[in-house]
Write an enzyme that holds these catalytic residues in place. Structure first.
Site, short mmCIF file in Angstrom:
data_model
loop_
_atom_site.label_atom_id
_atom_site.label_comp_id
_atom_site.label_asym_id
_atom_site.label_seq_id
_atom_site.Cartn_x
_atom_site.Cartn_y
_atom_site.Cartn_z
CE1 TYR A 156 4.67 2.97 -35.86
CE2 TYR A 156 4.22 2.43 -33.56
CZ TYR A 156 4.04 2.19 -34.91
OH TYR A 156 3.21 1.16 -35.32
CE LYS A 160 1.20 3.68 -36.51
NZ LYS A 160 0.46 3.35 -37.75
#
Length: 255
Positions: A156, A160
């Site tokens: 993640y 991001k």
């Protein structure tokens, strides 16, 4: 020279069925946009679509796996034909699959990177020609404070952080066409996703919120409307001199 904002204002919001995506869709509708709601199941967007229509704007819900190239192309074509060419794109769709590096599988990595990063590439690539033709556009991509590093979120965090680099490059490539590209990076926001995080950690939502409050200097957790407010700023025609920026909406300073 860039053009003027189109009279017919059409915005796409991905992951619009609930939470932050639903709040963004409603806020942009209140600001004068017709809204295309993209989610895995269009039927899940019924409540959000109803709120958009109550605000006096048109709503179109479209089935779309935003990590699938052909589905993204088909969805953008449907939006353009039924609502009009979109000149605002908000990439909000995202998933979590948290594990420490030693426990993370390739499938865990691929799922999170595909939905959180690859999808942004696909949707921006599909919409950019319409924005270039209009000589006006707003791209707002959602990142996260996880881009700065979070234990157990290598997939993640990488995705991001990638969103931020991708967006800064889009700002450079599209600026001459009157298109801005910016990032909103939320901190801890109370949503169904974060409720799932609490449950997977064996905690109540209140317990997780109290834990997160240690790093939130304003003394409260975030709400979806906090993120919608930031997105609305970047989407506003008056924000034409702001591009390539990352705004952390996290209740405290971030680097």
């Amino acid at each position: 020279m860039s053009g003027q904002p189109p009279q017919q204002r059409i915005a796409i919001v991905t992951g619009a069925a609930r939470g932050i995506g639903a709040a963004i869709a409603l806020r942009l509708a209140q600001d004068g946009h017709a809204i295309a709601l993209l989610d895995l199941r269009a039927a899940d967007c019924a409540e959000t679509a109803g709120l958009v229509e109550q605000a006096g704007r048109r709503a179109l819900a479209v089935d779309c796996d935003v990590s699938d190239e052909e589905m993204v192309k088909a969805a953008i074509d449907e939006v353009a034909s039924r609502l009009g060419p979109p000149t605002v794109l908000v990439n909000n769709a995202g998933v979590l699959k948290d594990r420490t590096l030693s426990n993370m599988t390739l499938d865990d990595w691929n799922l999170v990177v595909d939905v959180n990063l690859k999808s942004v590439f696909l949707t921006c690539r599909a919409v950019a020609p319409l924005m270039r033709e209009a000589r006006w556009g707003r791209i707002v991509n959602l990142s996260s404070i996880a881009a700065l590093g979070v234990f157990g979120e290598t997939n993640y965090s990488a995705a991001k952080a990638g969103v931020q680099g991708l967006t800064k490059t889009l700002a450079i490539e599209l600026g001459a066409y009157g298109v801005t590209a910016n990032v909103v990076a939320p901190g801890f926001v109370v949503t169904e996703m974060t409720r799932g995080v609490a449950a997977s950690a064996g905690m109540t939502m209140d317990e997780l919120s109290q834990l997160m409050l240690r790093d939130i200097v304003v003394g409260r957790t975030g709400e979806p409307d906090d993120i919608a407010q930031a997105v609305a700023f970047f989407a506003d025609p008056r924000s034409s001199f702001v591009t390539g920026q990352v705004l952390y909406v996290a209740g405290g300073p971030r680097t």
